[in-house]
Design a protein around this motif. Structure first.
Motif, PDB file in Angstrom:
ATOM      1  N   ALA A  48       0.301   3.558  -6.585  1.00 57.69           N
ATOM      2  CA  ALA A  48       0.103   2.114  -6.751  1.00 57.69           C
ATOM      3  C   ALA A  48      -0.052   1.444  -5.392  1.00 57.69           C
ATOM      4  O   ALA A  48      -0.901   0.557  -5.224  1.00 57.69           O
ATOM      5  CB  ALA A  48       1.267   1.504  -7.525  1.00 57.69           C
ATOM      6  N   TRP A  49       0.756   1.857  -4.424  1.00 54.98           N
ATOM      7  CA  TRP A  49       0.657   1.306  -3.066  1.00 54.98           C
ATOM      8  C   TRP A  49      -0.693   1.650  -2.451  1.00 54.98           C
ATOM      9  O   TRP A  49      -1.365   0.788  -1.869  1.00 54.98           O
ATOM     10  CB  TRP A  49       1.784   1.879  -2.205  1.00 54.98           C
TER      11      TRP A  49
ATOM     12  N   HIS B 270      -5.972  -4.843  -9.473  1.00 53.28           N
ATOM     13  CA  HIS B 270      -5.297  -5.161  -8.213  1.00 53.28           C
ATOM     14  C   HIS B 270      -4.270  -6.282  -8.438  1.00 53.28           C
ATOM     15  O   HIS B 270      -3.114  -6.178  -8.018  1.00 53.28           O
ATOM     16  CB  HIS B 270      -6.345  -5.583  -7.181  1.00 53.28           C
TER      17      HIS B 270
ATOM     18  N   GLU C 172       4.605   5.005  -7.692  1.00 52.80           N
ATOM     19  CA  GLU C 172       4.675   3.899  -6.735  1.00 52.80           C
ATOM     20  C   GLU C 172       3.835   4.179  -5.495  1.00 52.80           C
ATOM     21  O   GLU C 172       3.234   3.265  -4.924  1.00 52.80           O
ATOM     22  CB  GLU C 172       6.122   3.604  -6.357  1.00 52.80           C
TER      23      GLU C 172
ATOM     24  N   SER D 228      -8.211  -0.702  -3.021  1.00 57.24           N
ATOM     25  CA  SER D 228      -8.919  -1.689  -3.835  1.00 57.24           C
ATOM     26  C   SER D 228      -9.074  -3.006  -3.086  1.00 57.24           C
ATOM     27  O   SER D 228     -10.079  -3.705  -3.261  1.00 57.24           O
ATOM     28  CB  SER D 228      -8.192  -1.924  -5.163  1.00 57.24           C
ATOM     29  N   GLY D 229      -8.116  -3.332  -2.234  1.00 56.38           N
ATOM     30  CA  GLY D 229      -8.240  -4.551  -1.427  1.00 56.38           C
ATOM     31  C   GLY D 229      -9.426  -4.490  -0.489  1.00 56.38           C
ATOM     32  O   GLY D 229     -10.186  -5.455  -0.358  1.00 56.38           O
TER      33      GLY D 229
ATOM     34  N   ASN E  43      -1.316  -5.088 -10.653  1.00 58.03           N
ATOM     35  CA  ASN E  43      -0.368  -4.271  -9.897  1.00 58.03           C
ATOM     36  C   ASN E  43       0.504  -5.153  -9.006  1.00 58.03           C
ATOM     37  O   ASN E  43       1.709  -4.931  -8.892  1.00 58.03           O
ATOM     38  CB  ASN E  43      -1.097  -3.219  -9.065  1.00 58.03           C
ATOM     39  N   GLY E  44      -0.074  -6.166  -8.396  1.00 59.26           N
ATOM     40  CA  GLY E  44       0.706  -7.078  -7.567  1.00 59.26           C
ATOM     41  C   GLY E  44       1.737  -7.854  -8.365  1.00 59.26           C
ATOM     42  O   GLY E  44       2.892  -7.997  -7.957  1.00 59.26           O
TER      43      GLY E  44
ATOM     44  N   MET F  40      -3.518  -0.384  -4.027  1.00 59.11           N
ATOM     45  CA  MET F  40      -3.576  -1.761  -3.526  1.00 59.11           C
ATOM     46  C   MET F  40      -4.345  -1.830  -2.215  1.00 59.11           C
ATOM     47  O   MET F  40      -5.143  -2.745  -2.003  1.00 59.11           O
ATOM     48  CB  MET F  40      -2.177  -2.329  -3.339  1.00 59.11           C
ATOM     49  N   ARG F  41      -4.113  -0.891  -1.334  1.00 59.59           N
ATOM     50  CA  ARG F  41      -4.797  -0.906  -0.029  1.00 59.59           C
ATOM     51  C   ARG F  41      -6.275  -0.621  -0.190  1.00 59.59           C
ATOM     52  O   ARG F  41      -7.125  -1.324   0.353  1.00 59.59           O
ATOM     53  CB  ARG F  41      -4.161   0.118   0.910  1.00 59.59           C
TER      54      ARG F  41
END
Length: 155
Positions: free
Chosen positions: A32-33, A92, A29, A39-40, A95-96, A36-37
């Motif tokens: 994954a968090w 991305h 996790e 890849s964003g 995962n969301g 997300m940051r």
């Protein structure tokens, strides 16, 4: 005057057989968090350069057609650019949606099947998108007849 007791959310709403089993999931996790940051941020750059090159630097939306894509994908840089954008956007987004499924699906079996459908569709889209990017031929030969457009080299 005593402070009112506030029960935890969902405390009485979920039957015991639907409660998630505890247990550590390791660092997944956290990774994954972090993904997300990161890849964003990378996606913002990829997408804005993509939009700038396709719409502002070119002829606008009227200039985006089969020939434009064929010319763009003739350059390996743009093939890799679009491939990275496809992969990062799909991972991305997956995962969301995985997080949303974990938050809202109450039964383990529902979570299991929703995530399986999500993962299978993600793999299918990534594989098909990658194949399209790398096998795209703007000048195909159909039944021995070359379909030559102005952007194709002379036969």
């Amino acid at each position: 005057m005593a402070a009112p007791i506030v029960e935890s959310p969902r405390s009485g709403r979920i039957s015991p057989q639907y409660r998630r089993s505890g247990g550590s999931r390791g660092n997944f996790e956290m990774f994954a968090w972090l993904f997300m940051r990161l890849s964003g941020v990378v996606l913002v750059v990829l997408i804005f350069v993509h939009l700038y090159m396709n719409l502002i630097d070119g002829e606008g939306i009227e200039g985006v057609d089969f020939g434009f894509v064929a010319g763009k994908w003739a350059d390996p840089l743009w093939q890799v650019w679009d491939l990275v954008m496809l992969w990062l956007a799909m991972l991305h987004g997956t995962n969301g949606v995985r997080v949303i499924i974990n938050d809202y699906a109450e039964k383990d079996s529902t979570r299991f099947w929703l995530k399986n459908v999500l993962y299978v569709s993600t793999v299918v889209i990534i594989v098909l998108g990658t194949l399209v990017i790398f096998t795209f031929d703007p000048c195909p030969v159909v039944n021995g007849v070359p379909h030559v457009a102005d952007y194709c080299p002379a036969p």
